[in-house]
Design an enzyme around this catalytic site. Structure first.
Site, PDB file in Angstrom:
ATOM      1  N   CYS A 202       0.869  -1.175   0.000  1.00  0.00           N
ATOM      2  CA  CYS A 202       0.000   0.000   0.000  1.00  0.00           C
ATOM      3  C   CYS A 202       0.907   1.226   0.000  1.00  0.00           C
ATOM      4  O   CYS A 202       2.052   1.150  -0.440  1.00  0.00           O
ATOM      5  CB  CYS A 202      -0.995  -0.026   1.159  1.00  0.00           C
ATOM      6  SG  CYS A 202      -0.283   0.170   2.806  1.00  0.00           S
TER       7      CYS A 202
ATOM      8  N   ARG B  41      -3.541  -0.582   5.435  1.00  0.00           N
ATOM      9  CA  ARG B  41      -4.069  -1.675   4.607  1.00  0.00           C
ATOM     10  C   ARG B  41      -3.140  -2.868   4.492  1.00  0.00           C
ATOM     11  O   ARG B  41      -3.562  -4.008   4.710  1.00  0.00           O
ATOM     12  CB  ARG B  41      -4.394  -1.158   3.197  1.00  0.00           C
ATOM     13  CG  ARG B  41      -5.519  -0.157   3.166  1.00  0.00           C
ATOM     14  CD  ARG B  41      -5.668   0.480   1.814  1.00  0.00           C
ATOM     15  NE  ARG B  41      -4.537   1.377   1.567  1.00  0.00           N
ATOM     16  CZ  ARG B  41      -4.366   2.073   0.460  1.00  0.00           C
ATOM     17  NH1 ARG B  41      -5.231   1.958  -0.541  1.00  0.00           N
ATOM     18  NH2 ARG B  41      -3.328   2.875   0.313  1.00  0.00           N
TER      19      ARG B  41
ATOM     20  N   ASP C 218      -7.612   3.910   0.960  1.00  0.00           N
ATOM     21  CA  ASP C 218      -6.823   4.120   2.167  1.00  0.00           C
ATOM     22  C   ASP C 218      -7.713   4.655   3.293  1.00  0.00           C
ATOM     23  O   ASP C 218      -8.321   5.713   3.150  1.00  0.00           O
ATOM     24  CB  ASP C 218      -5.700   5.118   1.871  1.00  0.00           C
ATOM     25  CG  ASP C 218      -4.637   5.162   2.947  1.00  0.00           C
ATOM     26  OD1 ASP C 218      -4.861   4.614   4.045  1.00  0.00           O
ATOM     27  OD2 ASP C 218      -3.577   5.755   2.680  1.00  0.00           O
TER      28      ASP C 218
END
Length: 152
Positions: free
Chosen positions: A10, A16, A120
Site C-alpha cells: 500500500c 491496509r 486508504d
C-alpha cells in the site's frame, strides 16, 4: 507456476497492507507473506507501528499486527517476490515505473470477487477501517481460492 513469495503493498505500510499481510498469513499459511509501502521513506514512516485503528480492527478479528513495522518496498524485495498485490491501479502504475520488469507480477489484491480497489482508511474512523478490513478479507479469500486452483 510458482507463487510462494507474496508481498502486499500500500502507500505507507501502516494501515491496509499490514492488515492484508495478517489475513494472508492466516488464510494461506503455506506461503511466505510480506508487506511494504511505496512511500514509507517519503512520508517518514520507517519502522512505525500500524495506526491504532488498524491494530484495533485486526485485533477484533483475532489478528495481532502490533509487532509490524513499516517497511519501504525495494528493488531487492520486488525481485525476490513471485506476486505483488496492491490496493489500486495507481499503485500498479507506480510499481511499473519504479521497478521495470515487475508489472507482469503486480495485481490488485481486490482483483477477484468484485472487490476492486481498496481505498486508504488513514485518518478515518473505526467503521471505515472495519469496512477496509472486510474488503481485504474477501479479497484474501478469493486469492486463497485462486492460488489453490493454480497449484493443482
Amino acid at each position: 507456476m510458482k507463487l510462494d513469495k507474496i508481498v502486499v503493498v500500500c502507500t505507507g505500510n501502516i494501515c491496509r497492507s499490514p492488515m492484508a499481510e495478517a489475513l494472508l498469513k492466516s488464510y494461506i499459511p503455506n506461503k511466505e507473506i510480506y508487506s511494504a509501502g511505496l512511500d514509507v521513506v517519503n512520508n517518514d514512516l520507517q519502522n512505525q507501528s500500524p495506526v491504532e485503528q488498524a491494530q484495533l480492527t485486526a485485533s477484533k478479528y483475532g489478528l495481532d499486527i502490533s509487532n509490524h513495522r513499516a517497511t519501504q518496498l525495494t528493488t531487492n524485495m520486488v525481485n525476490e517476490m513471485d506476486l505483488i498485490l496492491v490496493m489500486t491501479q495507481e499503485q500498479i502504475d507506480q510499481i511499473a515505473i519504479r521497478f521495470p520488469g515487475c508489472a507482469q507480477k503486480t495485481l490488485l489484491i481486490g482483483q477477484w470477487g468484485g472487490v476492486g480497489y481498496i481505498q486508504d482508511p488513514l485518518n478515518q474512523d473505526l467503521v471505515t477501517f472495519e469496512h477496509c478490513f472486510n474488503q481485504l478479507k474477501k479479497a484474501v479469500i478469493s486469492w486463497r481460492d485462486k492460488l489453490k486452483a493454480i497449484s493443482q
